[in-house]
Design a protein around this motif. Sequence first.
Motif, mmCIF file in Angstrom:
data_model
loop_
_atom_site.group_PDB
_atom_site.id
_atom_site.type_symbol
_atom_site.label_atom_id
_atom_site.label_comp_id
_atom_site.label_asym_id
_atom_site.label_seq_id
_atom_site.Cartn_x
_atom_site.Cartn_y
_atom_site.Cartn_z
ATOM 1 N N ILE A 1 62.522 -25.965 107.944
ATOM 2 C CA ILE A 1 61.098 -25.586 107.966
ATOM 3 C C ILE A 1 61.421 -23.969 107.625
ATOM 4 O O ILE A 1 60.603 -23.273 106.793
ATOM 5 C CB ILE A 1 60.967 -25.504 109.420
ATOM 6 C CG1 ILE A 1 60.579 -27.011 109.809
ATOM 7 C CG2 ILE A 1 59.556 -24.724 109.592
ATOM 8 C CD1 ILE A 1 60.194 -27.165 111.465
ATOM 9 N N ASP A 2 62.296 -23.210 108.202
ATOM 10 C CA ASP A 2 62.275 -21.617 108.096
ATOM 11 C C ASP A 2 62.779 -21.546 106.278
ATOM 12 O O ASP A 2 62.334 -20.470 105.842
ATOM 13 C CB ASP A 2 63.242 -21.104 108.618
ATOM 14 C CG ASP A 2 63.022 -21.059 110.115
ATOM 15 O OD1 ASP A 2 61.853 -21.072 110.465
ATOM 16 O OD2 ASP A 2 63.893 -20.311 111.107
ATOM 17 N N TRP A 3 63.732 -22.642 105.862
ATOM 18 C CA TRP A 3 64.105 -22.342 104.453
ATOM 19 C C TRP A 3 63.007 -22.480 103.503
ATOM 20 O O TRP A 3 62.927 -21.739 102.725
ATOM 21 C CB TRP A 3 65.165 -23.501 104.274
ATOM 22 C CG TRP A 3 65.742 -23.196 102.829
ATOM 23 C CD1 TRP A 3 65.321 -23.996 101.713
ATOM 24 C CD2 TRP A 3 67.085 -22.902 102.362
ATOM 25 N NE1 TRP A 3 66.155 -23.753 100.664
ATOM 26 C CE2 TRP A 3 67.200 -23.096 101.316
ATOM 27 C CE3 TRP A 3 68.193 -22.154 103.171
ATOM 28 C CZ2 TRP A 3 68.383 -22.873 100.543
ATOM 29 C CZ3 TRP A 3 69.225 -21.659 102.390
ATOM 30 C CH2 TRP A 3 69.235 -22.003 101.046
ATOM 31 N N GLY A 4 62.065 -23.540 103.760
ATOM 32 C CA GLY A 4 61.120 -23.584 102.535
ATOM 33 C C GLY A 4 59.781 -22.815 103.182
ATOM 34 O O GLY A 4 59.228 -22.352 102.284
ATOM 35 N N GLY A 5 59.708 -22.355 104.313
ATOM 36 C CA GLY A 5 58.477 -21.656 104.882
ATOM 37 C C GLY A 5 57.713 -22.639 105.769
ATOM 38 O O GLY A 5 57.049 -23.723 105.468
ATOM 39 N N GLY A 6 57.381 -22.320 106.932
ATOM 40 C CA GLY A 6 56.674 -22.883 107.999
ATOM 41 C C GLY A 6 55.164 -23.224 107.246
ATOM 42 O O GLY A 6 54.520 -23.928 108.064
ATOM 43 N N ASP A 7 54.781 -22.577 106.522
ATOM 44 C CA ASP A 7 53.249 -22.758 105.928
ATOM 45 C C ASP A 7 53.264 -23.986 105.065
ATOM 46 O O ASP A 7 52.387 -24.706 105.315
ATOM 47 C CB ASP A 7 53.065 -21.386 105.081
ATOM 48 C CG ASP A 7 54.055 -21.353 103.977
ATOM 49 O OD1 ASP A 7 55.287 -21.262 104.259
ATOM 50 O OD2 ASP A 7 53.618 -21.026 102.949
ATOM 51 N N ILE A 8 54.534 -24.415 104.740
ATOM 52 C CA ILE A 8 54.482 -25.557 103.987
ATOM 53 C C ILE A 8 54.311 -26.791 105.055
ATOM 54 O O ILE A 8 53.603 -27.794 104.636
ATOM 55 C CB ILE A 8 55.771 -25.844 103.374
ATOM 56 C CG1 ILE A 8 55.938 -24.850 102.010
ATOM 57 C CG2 ILE A 8 55.907 -27.293 102.477
ATOM 58 C CD1 ILE A 8 57.337 -24.859 101.312
ATOM 59 N N LEU A 9 55.081 -26.915 106.041
ATOM 60 C CA LEU A 9 54.745 -27.767 107.121
ATOM 61 C C LEU A 9 53.412 -27.618 107.813
ATOM 62 O O LEU A 9 52.688 -28.736 107.942
ATOM 63 C CB LEU A 9 55.778 -27.696 108.207
ATOM 64 C CG LEU A 9 55.678 -28.616 109.460
ATOM 65 C CD1 LEU A 9 55.802 -29.963 108.976
ATOM 66 C CD2 LEU A 9 56.817 -28.381 110.433
#
Length: 326
Positions: free
Chosen positions: A246-254
């Motif tokens: 989640i942190d790697w891609g960004g929590g905003d994506i989730l």
Amino acid sequence: MPDKEVIAAVGAGRMGRGMAIAFAYSGHPVRLIDAKPRPADAFAAVKAAAMEDISKALTQLASFGLLDRDEVLAICARVTCHSIDQLPDALAEVPVIFEGVPETMEAKRAAFNLISRHACPEAIVASTTSTMLSNTLQDLVTHPGRFLNAHWLNPAYLVPLVELSPGDQTDDATTQRLKSLLERIGKVPVVCSASPGYIVPRIQALAMNEAARLVEEGVASAEDIDKATKYGFGFRFAVLGLLEFIDWGGGDILYYASRYMADATGEERFKTPQIIEDNMAQGRTGLRDGEGFLDYAAMDVADYQQQRIGAFAAMLRHLDKMPVKG
């Protein structure tokens, strides 16, 4: 604790045998105890089957290069198999006892009654249950401070993870002693509270049910869903933990994906959890912000990313799925 303490496994089924292999492989004497009353000939058959399974598993590990073939007999010799009548002597002075009987309260109650009567007062007693809470089982033992759940994943001698779940009455020192022991044999213990499903079963129940729904809804074939999970889902999460991802891609994506999925499907199960909402509101979306579920402030981010990409490349080689060169 001594470096190679004796280990007892009460219950001579698949879990008991798997733990016996794991500890014997690392040099520990193991007492595998059949928890069911049987005639002598029936116990002899159980004992022969258990030792044959252990020998076969070790021989298989040798074929994969995890030990030399001439070590198999020596490792097997560290495991002794005992009937329930021999349990009092088999548990005498044993510092660590695992319970691995069937997942019924009747079986657990009977096993812990025997263990409580014959274990030394200082012994750690750990259940390997995958369904019952440590707070429930703690009432079945004489010394609840030295009791906790230790959930191994099958096959126990191969899967590194062991989920430790102390109960409300478990002494912190008990949890730390068992965690240290497991680390010494190469396991990766994690600690979680007494909660249904622990960590892995809770997550995998959702994932497996969702995969089944995809088949049910005709979204894709079972074969393609399994390919997707092995080469997409499993590929990524063999390198990055779920929260790390989640942190790697960004929590905003989730955050946005969850809102879309909940709206598109009308299913509450896709709704964004409150912690994601809070992280978004507080600007903790992950790696690029220096903080998410994990803290990256003091980390060499470029080196971290290089290591993770390197691990992905190693996974490609392992799966024989390297990109095709033109």
